[in-house]
Every structure is written in structure tokens, then in C-alpha cells.
Design an enzyme around this catalytic site. Structure first.
Site: not given
Ligand code: 5GP
Length: 185
Positions: A108, A139, A161, A173, A167, A52, A111
Site C-alpha cells: 500500500d 512517501k 493518508v 479502509r 486505515d 493495508g 513510508d
Molecule cells: P514503513 O514505515 O515500514 O515504510 O511502513 C509501514 C506501514 O505503516 C505501512 O505499510 C502502512 O501500513 C503504515 N503507514 C505508513 N504511512 C501511512 C499513512 O500515511 N497512512 C496509513 N494509513 N498508514 C501508513
């Protein structure tokens, strides 16, 4: 399986642009200038978490005026609803011995925070000279663990998003902006 078979299918999934190419460019110029000032000419290792972050890392690296090495890692998360830590596997690791580097992770999106919390713990255990996390998107409403990036360029609401490296089933992407994904068929 990707259900996108045509340009119409592709465009239909792009609900709304929420951050334009120009806004991203301006924020990255500022972040690059801040990084250049902070490290004051000392070499840094800019680390991208694949896949990402590849677009963000590419633009951020060119906005940084400092001796800069590039490294990549790939981290996969394996989570159930009940387990909130210890489930990130590094599937591709850095080549560098980071004890000799000021490390800047370019991510990127943060979340739930689980991936970066664990990646940061893994990298800190290797004793870098310093370590900071710069994320393009944050987020905060979705956070499940206590994690905060040092620098966050944009805070966005809780929706999925795409674009600028992010993606859905490997597509989108290459969009030059960040858009809300259309979940309707
Ligand atoms: P985490 O939940 O561990 O913070 O995020 C892990 C991964 O989930 C991020 O690096 C990203 O690749 C994916 N991700 C989280 N939210 C989104 C989103 O809104 N869109 C996309 N495309 N990927 C997301």
C-alpha cells in the site's frame, strides 16, 4: 480506541481527497499492463502485505493478464526511535515455496521503508526466481532506511493518508480514494 461514533465524525476526518478513484484506476491499469508485458506469460505470485494492501492487490491482480497466484503475509513492525532494523515479525506467512515463483509484492505505502526492507530480505533469502516490489504510494520524505520500490504509482508528501485499504484505527479502509486524514478534533 476509535472516537468515531457517527457519519459526521467519519466525514470530518476526511480532510481532502488527494488521489481520486479514477486516477488510481488508470495508474493500476498501466501497472498491470507493465507487469503482464514484463513476465510475458510466465506464472507469477502476487503477494499482498496485510491488511493495508488488500484493495490494491485485488485491483492490481485483475489488471494483470498472466497466470497469477495470490499470497498474503502479515508483518508487524516493532521499533523504537533508536533501532532501525531487525524488528519486523512475520505474523502470517506465505503458503507457497517461493523458490518456484516470480514474486511481485503489492504494497500500500512505503513510508520509513523499514517494513518492506526487511520483508524483501526475508523473501530474497528463500531464493525466488525473481522478486519485485510494486507500491501504490511512496512517501520518500519519510524514509529512514535505504529502500526503493521497483515501481511506485504515486509519490505523496509527508502527511498521513487514509482510504483504498489504508486505515486510521481500522476505519477508512473502504474509501475508494486516497485522502489526507484530518488530525484536528
Ligand atoms: P514503513 O514505515 O515500514 O515504510 O511502513 C509501514 C506501514 O505503516 C505501512 O505499510 C502502512 O501500513 C503504515 N503507514 C505508513 N504511512 C501511512 C499513512 O500515511 N497512512 C496509513 N494509513 N498508514 C501508513
Amino acid at each position: 480506541m476509535n472516537t468515531i461514533k457517527s457519519m459526521d465524525d467519519f466525514n470530518h476526518k476526511i480532510k481532502k481527497i488527494i488521489i481520486t478513484e479514477e486516477e488510481i484506476k488508470a495508474a493500476i491499469q498501466k501497472a498491470g499492463a507493465d507487469i503482464s508485458r514484463l513476465y510475458d506469460g510466465n506464472p507469477i505470485l502476487l503477494v499482498g502485505i496485510l491488511k493495508g494492501s488488500f484493495v490494491f492487490l485485488s485491483d492490481l491482480s485483475r489488471a494483470v493478464n498472466a497466470p497469477c497466484e495470490i499470497g498474503f503475509m502479515c508483518a508487524k513492525s516493532y521499533y523504537s526511535e533508536t533501532v532501525s532494523s531487525g524488528n519486523v515479525k512475520i505474523t502470517m506467512d506465505l503458503e507457497q515455496d517461493i523458490s518456484k515463483y516470480h514474486v511481485v509484492i503489492a504494497e500500500d505505502i512505503v513510508d520509513t521503508g523499514r517494513t518492506l526492507k526487511e520483508v524483501v530480505a526475508i523473501l530474497k533469502a528463500r531464493n525466488p526466481l525473481s522478486l519485485q516490489v510494486v507500491t501504490l504510494l511512496d512517501k520518500p520524505d519519510r524514509r529512514l532506511v535505504d529502500f526503493k520500490a521497483d515501481v511506485s504509482l504515486f509519490t505523496i508528501p509527508d502527511f498521513f493518508v487514509i482510504g483504498y485499504g489504508l486505515d486510521c484505527a481500522e476505519y477508512f479502509r473502504n474509501l475508494p480514494y486516497i485522502a489526507e486524514y484530518n488530525t484536528e478534533n
